[in-house]
Design a protein around this motif. Structure first.
Motif, short mmCIF file in Angstrom:
data_model
loop_
_atom_site.label_atom_id
_atom_site.label_comp_id
_atom_site.label_asym_id
_atom_site.label_seq_id
_atom_site.Cartn_x
_atom_site.Cartn_y
_atom_site.Cartn_z
N GLU A 72 65.33 -86.21 -63.05
CA GLU A 72 64.10 -85.16 -63.09
C GLU A 72 63.32 -85.58 -64.53
O GLU A 72 62.08 -85.07 -64.76
CB GLU A 72 64.57 -83.72 -63.41
CG GLU A 72 65.17 -83.32 -62.10
CD GLU A 72 65.76 -81.67 -62.52
OE1 GLU A 72 65.94 -81.43 -63.77
OE2 GLU A 72 66.32 -81.14 -61.44
N GLY A 73 63.99 -86.52 -65.21
CA GLY A 73 63.06 -87.07 -66.23
C GLY A 73 61.99 -88.15 -66.02
O GLY A 73 61.94 -87.98 -64.82
N PRO A 74 61.28 -88.35 -67.09
CA PRO A 74 59.86 -89.19 -66.60
C PRO A 74 60.49 -90.62 -66.09
O PRO A 74 61.57 -91.10 -66.51
CB PRO A 74 59.27 -89.57 -68.11
CG PRO A 74 60.31 -89.18 -69.06
CD PRO A 74 61.23 -87.91 -68.53
N GLU A 75 59.51 -91.22 -65.28
CA GLU A 75 59.78 -92.57 -64.79
C GLU A 75 58.88 -93.69 -65.41
O GLU A 75 57.84 -93.07 -66.03
CB GLU A 75 59.46 -92.43 -63.38
CG GLU A 75 60.74 -91.69 -62.69
CD GLU A 75 61.70 -92.57 -62.17
OE1 GLU A 75 61.67 -93.71 -62.56
OE2 GLU A 75 62.90 -92.05 -61.82
N LEU A 76 59.14 -94.75 -65.43
CA LEU A 76 58.52 -95.87 -66.00
C LEU A 76 58.04 -96.92 -64.92
O LEU A 76 58.96 -97.39 -64.45
CB LEU A 76 59.39 -96.60 -67.23
CG LEU A 76 58.50 -97.10 -68.32
CD1 LEU A 76 57.71 -95.83 -69.11
CD2 LEU A 76 59.19 -97.66 -69.25
N ILE A 77 56.65 -96.95 -64.53
CA ILE A 77 56.12 -97.92 -63.72
C ILE A 77 56.06 -99.25 -64.45
O ILE A 77 55.47 -99.14 -65.57
CB ILE A 77 54.69 -97.37 -63.18
CG1 ILE A 77 55.00 -95.85 -62.58
CG2 ILE A 77 54.27 -98.36 -62.26
CD1 ILE A 77 53.54 -95.53 -62.09
N ALA A 78 56.52 -100.30 -63.82
CA ALA A 78 56.67 -101.43 -64.66
C ALA A 78 55.83 -102.50 -63.95
O ALA A 78 56.03 -102.43 -62.70
CB ALA A 78 58.28 -102.05 -64.82
N LEU A 144 54.34 -97.85 -67.92
CA LEU A 144 53.46 -96.71 -67.75
C LEU A 144 54.56 -95.55 -67.56
O LEU A 144 55.22 -95.44 -66.44
CB LEU A 144 52.48 -96.56 -66.70
CG LEU A 144 51.39 -95.46 -66.78
CD1 LEU A 144 50.63 -95.48 -67.86
CD2 LEU A 144 50.55 -95.64 -65.34
N GLN A 145 54.57 -94.65 -68.41
CA GLN A 145 55.42 -93.43 -68.25
C GLN A 145 54.71 -92.45 -67.61
O GLN A 145 53.70 -91.90 -68.09
CB GLN A 145 56.04 -92.97 -69.71
CG GLN A 145 57.04 -91.77 -69.58
CD GLN A 145 57.42 -91.39 -70.81
OE1 GLN A 145 58.18 -92.26 -71.57
NE2 GLN A 145 57.10 -90.43 -71.50
N VAL A 146 55.30 -91.90 -66.44
CA VAL A 146 55.01 -90.81 -65.78
C VAL A 146 55.86 -89.76 -65.44
O VAL A 146 57.07 -90.05 -65.43
CB VAL A 146 54.51 -91.49 -64.14
CG1 VAL A 146 53.44 -92.55 -64.37
CG2 VAL A 146 55.78 -92.14 -63.59
#
Length: 322
Positions: A72-78, A144-146
């Motif tokens: 449920e926490g933020p994801e990081l697009i790399a 990018l943190q989403v």
């Protein structure tokens, strides 16, 4: 003779004979019946095996809750392309991480500009920290943190497809557990004009940072929904007039004979190993195989989906010109 001795203490008193001395009249019949097989050790109350099984179940439940909380926490697009695509698509990002001393190119410059225009925080961090945040993914100096991905409702997918003015084209995944395959299918679905992707609620990959990266940001433009029960949802769509075509190595038709391509259609992609589940296969109006050269057993799930979707798109273009 034993029991008849007149010696003191040698005489058996009345009522001391072992066993029943009179009939029970059937009152003890139930007591004489067998109680069935002995339960397994883990099912016996108080047995050590039961305590161990209960402890293991509790640990599994705690682990599942921890994993769900983490998800449920933020994801990081790399990656540079995925980050730029996500920013172009208006993904609600919260922070852009840029590695210190990154070799800036047009994509890095555009990512920083887009983030600044959208008011997204831009943070310069050591490359080692970005490695850790992306779990050692190939980030190329950008992350990018989403927030957690927001899934659509299956009904929203059909409504959007019907409002498009084109025959609906939806993609459903049946047990695809590799997020890279999921991301690749989403990318192919967007490239060939699909209106949305449907995932089952269980035994399926979700739209994580890995899927984001593989989709090259297209997950921001194509709605992805989750069905509580995939088979039930496919049947509901069938009642709405959509045809169901499942990818299967032993399909009832090959891709050259897919006459359903120009109809309102749902393409179902099976799992990486076992393919389509039995109930889903029985729900399909047709199962489609892809002819291959001798010696090749099967294609990767995402590759097969791309091949079929490309053929569907080609047939629709041809039909539109006729």
């Amino acid at each position: 003779m034993a029991g008849n001795s007149r010696r003191r203490g040698a005489i058996r008193k009345a009522g001391t004979k072992k066993g029943q001395v009179v009939g029970s009249g059937g009152q003890r019949r139930k007591g004489l019946e067998g109680k069935g097989p002995t339960p397994r050790a883990e099912n016996r109350t108080g047995h050590p095996a039961q305590r161990r099984a209960m402890a293991a179940a509790a640990r599994a439940e705690r682990s599942a809750k921890a994993a769900a909380k983490k998800a449920e926490g933020p994801e990081l697009i790399a990656g540079r392309n995925p980050v730029v695509e996500a920013l172009r698509a208006g993904v609600p990002a919260t922070a852009l991480y840029v590695a210190l001393n990154v070799d800036a190119d047009d994509r890095v410059t555009e990512a920083v500009r887009l983030a600044a225009d959208k008011g997204i925080s831009i943070l310069e961090v050591p490359r080692e920290e970005l490695d850790r945040k992306t779990n050692r993914a190939v980030h190329q100096g950008l992350g990018l943190q989403v927030p957690p991905f927001e899934y659509a409702h299956p009904d929203d997918l059909l409504a959007a497809a019907q409002d498009s003015g084109e025959p609906p084209l939806l993609v459903a995944l049946d047990g695809v557990t590799d997020p890279r395959n999921l991301g690749a299918v989403i990318r192919s679905a967007a490239a060939f004009g699909a209106h949305g992707v449907l995932l089952p609620g269980r035994r399926s990959a979700g739209v994580t940072a890995v899927a984001w990266r593989t989709s090259a940001g297209t997950a921001a433009r194509l709605p992805v929904a989750v069905a509580t029960n995939l088979t039930r949802q496919l049947k509901a769509w069938a009642k709405e007039g959509l045809m169901i075509a499942g990818l299967d190595a032993d399909g009832s038709v090959d891709i050259d004979g897919l006459s359903l391509a120009t109809d309102p259609l749902v393409v179902v992609v099976g799992s990486e190993g076992r393919g389509l589940s039995r109930l889903v296969r029985e729900t399909c109006d047709a199962t489609v195989s892809i002819p291959m050269a001798a010696g090749v057993e099967s294609l990767n799930a995402s590759v097969a989906a791309g091949v079929l979707l490309a053929e569907v798109a080609r047939r629709r273009r041809v039909a539109g010109r006729v």
